[in-house]
Design a protein around this motif. Structure first.
Motif, PDB file in Angstrom:
ATOM      1  N   ALA A   1       0.848  -1.188   0.000  1.00  0.00           N
ATOM      2  CA  ALA A   1       0.000   0.000   0.000  1.00  0.00           C
ATOM      3  C   ALA A   1       0.885   1.241   0.000  1.00  0.00           C
ATOM      4  O   ALA A   1       1.896   1.287   0.712  1.00  0.00           O
ATOM      5  CB  ALA A   1      -0.915   0.013   1.223  1.00  0.00           C
ATOM      6  N   THR A   2       0.530   2.221  -0.808  1.00  0.00           N
ATOM      7  CA  THR A   2       1.313   3.446  -0.912  1.00  0.00           C
ATOM      8  C   THR A   2       0.608   4.585  -0.186  1.00  0.00           C
ATOM      9  O   THR A   2      -0.562   4.481   0.183  1.00  0.00           O
ATOM     10  CB  THR A   2       1.537   3.815  -2.387  1.00  0.00           C
ATOM     11  N   ARG A   3       1.327   5.688  -0.026  1.00  0.00           N
ATOM     12  CA  ARG A   3       0.790   6.808   0.742  1.00  0.00           C
ATOM     13  C   ARG A   3      -0.333   7.534   0.009  1.00  0.00           C
ATOM     14  O   ARG A   3      -1.112   8.251   0.643  1.00  0.00           O
ATOM     15  CB  ARG A   3       1.920   7.786   1.075  1.00  0.00           C
ATOM     16  N   ASN A   4      -0.406   7.354  -1.285  1.00  0.00           N
ATOM     17  CA  ASN A   4      -1.485   8.022  -2.032  1.00  0.00           C
ATOM     18  C   ASN A   4      -2.728   7.141  -2.174  1.00  0.00           C
ATOM     19  O   ASN A   4      -3.627   7.468  -2.948  1.00  0.00           O
ATOM     20  CB  ASN A   4      -0.989   8.456  -3.410  1.00  0.00           C
ATOM     21  N   GLY A   5      -2.781   6.018  -1.454  1.00  0.00           N
ATOM     22  CA  GLY A   5      -3.986   5.196  -1.435  1.00  0.00           C
ATOM     23  C   GLY A   5      -4.005   4.041  -2.405  1.00  0.00           C
ATOM     24  O   GLY A   5      -4.990   3.300  -2.444  1.00  0.00           O
ATOM     25  N   GLY A   6      -2.956   3.840  -3.187  1.00  0.00           N
ATOM     26  CA  GLY A   6      -2.907   2.725  -4.121  1.00  0.00           C
ATOM     27  C   GLY A   6      -2.432   1.446  -3.454  1.00  0.00           C
ATOM     28  O   GLY A   6      -1.598   1.475  -2.553  1.00  0.00           O
ATOM     29  N   VAL A   7      -2.973   0.313  -3.891  1.00  0.00           N
ATOM     30  CA  VAL A   7      -2.584  -1.007  -3.389  1.00  0.00           C
ATOM     31  C   VAL A   7      -2.142  -1.835  -4.585  1.00  0.00           C
ATOM     32  O   VAL A   7      -2.878  -1.949  -5.585  1.00  0.00           O
ATOM     33  CB  VAL A   7      -3.740  -1.701  -2.639  1.00  0.00           C
ATOM     34  N   TYR A   8      -0.940  -2.439  -4.491  1.00  0.00           N
ATOM     35  CA  TYR A   8      -0.327  -3.146  -5.609  1.00  0.00           C
ATOM     36  C   TYR A   8       0.036  -4.559  -5.180  1.00  0.00           C
ATOM     37  O   TYR A   8       0.332  -4.824  -4.005  1.00  0.00           O
ATOM     38  CB  TYR A   8       0.928  -2.401  -6.089  1.00  0.00           C
ATOM     39  N   LEU A   9       0.024  -5.471  -6.154  1.00  0.00           N
ATOM     40  CA  LEU A   9       0.283  -6.890  -5.915  1.00  0.00           C
ATOM     41  C   LEU A   9       1.500  -7.327  -6.716  1.00  0.00           C
ATOM     42  O   LEU A   9       1.593  -7.058  -7.913  1.00  0.00           O
ATOM     43  CB  LEU A   9      -0.933  -7.734  -6.310  1.00  0.00           C
ATOM     44  N   LEU A  10       2.442  -7.988  -6.040  1.00  0.00           N
ATOM     45  CA  LEU A  10       3.608  -8.575  -6.683  1.00  0.00           C
ATOM     46  C   LEU A  10       3.620 -10.067  -6.374  1.00  0.00           C
ATOM     47  O   LEU A  10       3.230 -10.495  -5.281  1.00  0.00           O
ATOM     48  CB  LEU A  10       4.916  -7.940  -6.196  1.00  0.00           C
ATOM     49  N   ARG A  11       4.100 -10.851  -7.338  1.00  0.00           N
ATOM     50  CA  ARG A  11       4.207 -12.295  -7.171  1.00  0.00           C
ATOM     51  C   ARG A  11       5.649 -12.736  -7.428  1.00  0.00           C
ATOM     52  O   ARG A  11       6.486 -11.938  -7.848  1.00  0.00           O
ATOM     53  CB  ARG A  11       3.265 -13.040  -8.131  1.00  0.00           C
ATOM     54  N   LYS A  12       5.893 -14.026  -7.187  1.00  0.00           N
ATOM     55  CA  LYS A  12       7.227 -14.546  -7.432  1.00  0.00           C
ATOM     56  C   LYS A  12       7.584 -14.462  -8.903  1.00  0.00           C
ATOM     57  O   LYS A  12       8.741 -14.179  -9.260  1.00  0.00           O
ATOM     58  CB  LYS A  12       7.315 -15.998  -6.948  1.00  0.00           C
ATOM     59  N   SER A  13       6.618 -14.695  -9.772  1.00  0.00           N
ATOM     60  CA  SER A  13       6.857 -14.657 -11.213  1.00  0.00           C
ATOM     61  C   SER A  13       6.574 -13.290 -11.818  1.00  0.00           C
ATOM     62  O   SER A  13       6.668 -13.135 -13.026  1.00  0.00           O
ATOM     63  CB  SER A  13       5.984 -15.710 -11.911  1.00  0.00           C
ATOM     64  N   GLN A  14       6.227 -12.318 -11.003  1.00  0.00           N
ATOM     65  CA  GLN A  14       5.859 -10.994 -11.500  1.00  0.00           C
ATOM     66  C   GLN A  14       6.477  -9.947 -10.587  1.00  0.00           C
ATOM     67  O   GLN A  14       5.984  -9.687  -9.489  1.00  0.00           O
ATOM     68  CB  GLN A  14       4.330 -10.849 -11.526  1.00  0.00           C
ATOM     69  N   SER A  15       7.593  -9.370 -11.027  1.00  0.00           N
ATOM     70  CA  SER A  15       8.323  -8.408 -10.204  1.00  0.00           C
ATOM     71  C   SER A  15       7.798  -6.987 -10.347  1.00  0.00           C
ATOM     72  O   SER A  15       8.182  -6.115  -9.562  1.00  0.00           O
ATOM     73  CB  SER A  15       9.811  -8.437 -10.558  1.00  0.00           C
ATOM     74  N   ASP A  16       6.965  -6.733 -11.335  1.00  0.00           N
ATOM     75  CA  ASP A  16       6.355  -5.414 -11.494  1.00  0.00           C
ATOM     76  C   ASP A  16       4.977  -5.420 -10.842  1.00  0.00           C
ATOM     77  O   ASP A  16       4.163  -6.312 -11.081  1.00  0.00           O
ATOM     78  CB  ASP A  16       6.224  -5.047 -12.976  1.00  0.00           C
ATOM     79  N   GLY A  17       4.736  -4.410 -10.022  1.00  0.00           N
ATOM     80  CA  GLY A  17       3.489  -4.367  -9.273  1.00  0.00           C
ATOM     81  C   GLY A  17       2.273  -4.175 -10.162  1.00  0.00           C
ATOM     82  O   GLY A  17       2.295  -3.420 -11.133  1.00  0.00           O
ATOM     83  N   GLN A  18       1.219  -4.868  -9.823  1.00  0.00           N
ATOM     84  CA  GLN A  18      -0.062  -4.753 -10.522  1.00  0.00           C
ATOM     85  C   GLN A  18      -1.046  -4.030  -9.605  1.00  0.00           C
ATOM     86  O   GLN A  18      -1.302  -4.465  -8.483  1.00  0.00           O
ATOM     87  CB  GLN A  18      -0.595  -6.143 -10.875  1.00  0.00           C
ATOM     88  N   GLU A  19      -1.577  -2.927 -10.075  1.00  0.00           N
ATOM     89  CA  GLU A  19      -2.507  -2.160  -9.237  1.00  0.00           C
ATOM     90  C   GLU A  19      -3.813  -2.926  -9.071  1.00  0.00           C
ATOM     91  O   GLU A  19      -4.474  -3.285 -10.040  1.00  0.00           O
ATOM     92  CB  GLU A  19      -2.780  -0.789  -9.866  1.00  0.00           C
ATOM     93  N   ILE A  20      -4.170  -3.186  -7.808  1.00  0.00           N
ATOM     94  CA  ILE A  20      -5.400  -3.913  -7.513  1.00  0.00           C
ATOM     95  C   ILE A  20      -6.563  -2.940  -7.364  1.00  0.00           C
ATOM     96  O   ILE A  20      -7.607  -3.089  -7.985  1.00  0.00           O
ATOM     97  CB  ILE A  20      -5.234  -4.750  -6.224  1.00  0.00           C
ATOM     98  N   PHE A  21      -6.367  -1.942  -6.519  1.00  0.00           N
ATOM     99  CA  PHE A  21      -7.387  -0.906  -6.355  1.00  0.00           C
ATOM    100  C   PHE A  21      -6.702   0.340  -5.814  1.00  0.00           C
ATOM    101  O   PHE A  21      -5.553   0.293  -5.346  1.00  0.00           O
ATOM    102  CB  PHE A  21      -8.523  -1.363  -5.425  1.00  0.00           C
ATOM    103  N   LYS A  22      -7.408   1.443  -5.902  1.00  0.00           N
ATOM    104  CA  LYS A  22      -6.882   2.710  -5.414  1.00  0.00           C
ATOM    105  C   LYS A  22      -7.997   3.452  -4.699  1.00  0.00           C
ATOM    106  O   LYS A  22      -9.106   3.586  -5.215  1.00  0.00           O
ATOM    107  CB  LYS A  22      -6.330   3.555  -6.569  1.00  0.00           C
TER     108      LYS A  22
END
Length: 605
Positions: A259-280
Motif C-alpha cells: 500500500a502506498t501513501r497516495n492510497g494505491g494497493v499493488y500486488l507482486l508475485r514470485k513470477s511478477q516483479s512489477d506491481g499490478q494495481e489492484i485498487f486505489k
C-alpha cells in the motif's frame, strides 16, 4: 464489556515501576532470544522528548512485563522482525532492525551484521556538479547549486539534499569534507516483514521482505546477505510504500501486497516483479492485511472504513467504523480454524471481526497505538496492546473461547445489504459445485455403510478391469520380434549367466530395419518378489541404429531361505520366470513381451 469472557486480563499493577513504551505495531516482535523456550517481548521505545536534540530509540527486551535488557539504536527504526536464518541446532533467532537504508542484525542481543541496500544510479548532472565543486572557486558554487535544483529533489543523493539546505558559510566546509564520498541515491526502508523460505517445521528459515521509499521491493536472504528478489511497486515516483503484507513461501510461491501513501494497493508475485494495481482509494490506509486462508486483502482507511477486496480488485464487502481505525492485526487461531482481524479504534475500542461480522470487542481507557499477537512467555495466544500514553495491556485468550457473529449484527448486516449500503452478500454465496459437494458429503454421512461397500465394489471392479487389460496386452505381444508396422521392427534376445544366487541377464536389442532408426525404447523387467529381486527393473535405451545391436544387462538375485540358504519350496521350473517387456515411450501396449526361464540357483553356503 461485551465479549470480555473470551479474554483474560493480566494485572500489571504490581509491576514497579510499571512498563512504559512508545512504539508502533511494526516495531514490536516476539522472540526466544535466549533459546530457553521462553518467548520474550521486544520493542523499540521511541523517545520524542522535545528537550532532546533529535528523536532516539532504544531496543527493549521484556521477560513477561519486566524489563531485562536495553540496547540503544542508532536511529528510529521502521520495523523489527525476529527470524531464523539457518537450520542448525540449537536454533537461535536473529533480530532484524530496519533503520534508514540499513538492516541491523542482532544475535544473542549483540550486534551481528549490518546490511545496507544497494545505491541507485545518480543523475549524470549531479555527478558532474560534484566533480566540479571541489575544484572551482567558491564564487562559482551558486551556479552549480542552481543546476542541482533543476533535478527532482527525490532523485538527489542525501549529501546533495543536505548541501542545498545549508547556508553559504557551511557549504565550503561540507564540500571539502564530502568531496570523496560516493554520489549515490540510497532509499530508506519504510516497511519490513518476513517470508518463510520453506514451511517444513515450527521455526523454518526465513527471508526479509524490504520496501523502500523509492518504490522498490526486495527480498534479502539473511544467511549470505544476498538479494534474491527485486521488484517495484509501481512506476509512479510519488507513490511511496507505507504498508506491506506477505503470504506464501519463497521456495514455492508467494504474494506481496503493498500500500502506498497516495492510497494505491499493488500486488507482486514470485513470477511478477512489477506491481499490478489492484485498487486505489481516495484516502490513505491505516492498515493492510493479506489473509492466508481465503487470500483476501483487508484494509482500513482514514475515512473510518473497514474494506475487503479480492486479488482481482473486486470489493467484497465494507463495514463502516464508528471512529478512526488506528491499527490492524491478524489473529490466526489455528486451534479453532479461524483467522480474526483485530481493529483498534480511536478512543480505546478494540473490535474483532470474522470476515464482515463482529464477533468480539472490548474497551480500554485510551487509544491503542500498537498491537501484537502470538506466543509470549509460556502462553500461546497472547494479545499485547500499547496505549497512547505508553502503558502496556496484556490479554490472554481463554481456552474455552467462542467467536460467533452476534444475532443483532447479523440482522443489521442483512438490513444494510437490502439497502445496498454495502456490497451484496451474494458474492460470498456457495457456488453450485460447492453446494453439490456439501449435499453429497451429507448423504455419505447418513449412509456411511452402504457408501463404503459401494466404493469397495467399484474399486475391486476397477482393479479387475486393469489386471485383465494388462494380461491381454502382454499376451498379444508375446514374441521376440515386434509386429507393429508403424515403427521400426526390432528383435529381442536374452542370455542368462551365473550359477546363483546372483545372475546377470543380458538382453540384445537388434533393429531389423534397413533405413529407419528405433528410438524412445524402454525395457521393463518383472518378477515374483518371493523368488527374485531385481535392483534395477527399468532401463531407457538409446536410439538403436539398423544393423548395430544394442546389449544391456541387469542383475537378478534369487531369494534364498535365510535358515538353510536354499531356494524356497514354492519355486518350480514353471514359475521361475522373468518377464521382459520392450515398450515404446508414450504407448501402453508393449512392442515385445517375452518370458525368460531362469536356471535353478545353487545354495549360498
Amino acid at each position: 464489556m461485551a465479549g470480555a469472557p473470551n479474554w483474560l486480563h493480566v494485572d500489571t499493577a504490581e509491576e514497579a515501576p510499571p512498563p512504559h513504551l512508545t512504539t508502533l505495531s511494526s516495531c514490536m516482535a516476539l522472540s526466544d532470544v535466549q533459546c530457553d523456550g521462553y518467548v520474550r517481548l521486544l520493542a523499540a521505545d521511541i523517545s520524542l522528548d522535545n528537550a532532546a536534540e533529535e528523536p532516539s530509540a532504544t531496543l527493549k527486551v521484556f521477560r513477561g512485563l519486566k524489563l531485562k535488557h536495553e540496547q540503544p539504536l542508532p536511529g528510529i527504526p521502521a520495523a523489527i522482525e525476529s527470524l531464523y536464518i539457518d537450520e542448525t541446532e540449537p536454533k537461535t533467532p536473529v533480530i532484524a532492525v530496519a533503520i534508514a537504508e540499513s538492516v541491523l542484525f542482532y544475535r544473542h542481543l549483540k550486534p551481528y551484521f549490518k546490511y545496507t541496500i544497494p545505491a541507485q544510479v545518480s543523475e549524470d548532472l549531479e555527478l558532474e556538479v560534484w566533480r566540479k565543486l571541489p575544484v572551482v572557486k567558491p564564487s562559482a558554487h551558486p551556479a552549480l547549486l542552481d543546476s542541482l535544483k533543476t533535478i527532482d529533489h527525490s532523485k538527489l543523493s542525501r549529501k546533495s539534499q543536505r548541501l542545498l539546505q545549508m547556508d553559504e558559510q557551511e557549504r565550503e566546509h561540507f564540500i571539502a569534507t564530502h568531496k570523496d564520498s560516493p554520489v549515490g541515491r540510497v532509499g530508506s526502508i519504510v516497511a519490513m516483514c518476513c517470508i518463510k523460505r520453506i514451511s517444513s517445521d515450527a521455526n523454518p528459515p526465513s527471508h526479509l521482505v524490504l520496501a523502500t521509499d523509492t518504490g522498490h521491493i526486495m527480498i534479502l536472504e539473511p544467511q549470505g546477505f544476498n538479494l534474491v528478489y527485486k521488484g517495484k511497486a509501481c512506476d509512479d515516483e510519488t507513490a511511496v510504500p507505507s504498508l506491506i503484507s506477505v503470504q506464501g513461501t519463497f521456495e514455492t510461491d508467494f504474494c506481496i501486497v503493498v500500500a502506498t501513501r497516495n492510497g494505491g494497493v499493488y500486488l507482486l508475485r514470485k513470477s511478477q516483479s512489477d506491481g499490478q494495481e489492484i485498487f486505489k482509494l481516495g484516502n490513505p490506509l491505516t492498515g493492510l492485511l493479506l489473509l492466508p486462508i481465503d487470500q483476501t486483502i483487508i484494509a482500513s482507511t482514514m475515512d473510518n472504513r473497514y474494506l475487503c477486496y479480492s486479488k482481482r480488485g473486486k470489493l467484497l464487502y465494507q463495514v463502516p467504523m464508528a471512529d478512526l481505525p488506528v491499527c490492524l492485526l491478524p489473529l490466526p487461531l489455528t486451534h479453532l480454524g479461524l483467522t480474526l482481524v483485530a481493529i483498534a479504534l480511536r478512543g480505546g475500542v478494540v473490535k474483532f471481526y470474522l470476515q464482515r461480522y463482529l464477533v468480539d470487542e472490548f474497551v480500554l481507557e485510551e487509544t491503542v497505538d500498537a498491537m501484537l499477537y502470538g506466543r509470549m512467555g509460556m502462553e500461546d495466544h497472547v494479545l499485547t496492546l500499547v496505549t497512547q500514553s505508553g502503558g502496556i495491556v496484556v490479554k490472554i485468550l481463554r481456552r474455552v473461547s467462542r467467536f460467533e457473529p452476534k444475532a443483532g449484527d447479523l440482522a443489521n448486516k442483512r438490513a444494510l445489504g437490502d439497502h445496498k449500503s454495502i456490497v451484496d452478500g451474494s458474492i460470498l454465496d456457495k457456488p453450485k459445485k460447492s453446494s453439490i459437494f456439501v449435499e453429497q458429503a451429507a448423504r455419505e454421512k447418513q449412509q456411511a455403510k452402504s457408501t463404503y461397500g459401494s466404493f469397495q465394489v467399484e474399486l475391486w471392479r476397477l482393479r479387475h478391469t486393469a489386471a485383465r487389460a494388462t494380461i491381454d496386452a502382454i499376451n498379444s505381444s508375446e514374441s521376440t520380434i515386434s509386429g507393429d508396422l508403424t515403427h521400426a521392427p526390432v528383435k529381442l534376445s536374452a542370455e542368462v549367466c551365473g550359477s546363483g544366487p546372483s545372475f546377470r541377464l543380458y538382453l540384445t536389442v537388434q533393429n531389423l530395419s534397413t533405413f529407419k532408426m528405433a528410438s524412445n525404447l524402454v525395457v521393463l523387467l518383472h518378477a515374483d518378489r518371493r523368488h527374485y529381486t531385481i535392483p534395477q527393473t527399468l532401463a531407457r535405451l538409446p536410439s538403436v541404429l539398423p544393423g548395430v545391436p544394442l546389449r544391456v544387462d541387469f542383475e537378478v538375485v534369487a531369494v534364498l531361505d535365510p535358515m538353510d540358504k536354499l531356494p524356497p519350496a514354492s519355486l518350480t521350473p514353471d514359475n521361475s520366470l522373468i518377464r521382459v517387456m520392450l515398450m515404446k515411450a508414450g504407448q501402453a501396449k508393449p512392442l515385445i513381451a517375452a518370458a525368460v526361464s531362469m536356471p535353478q540357483s545353487e545354495a549360498a553356503f
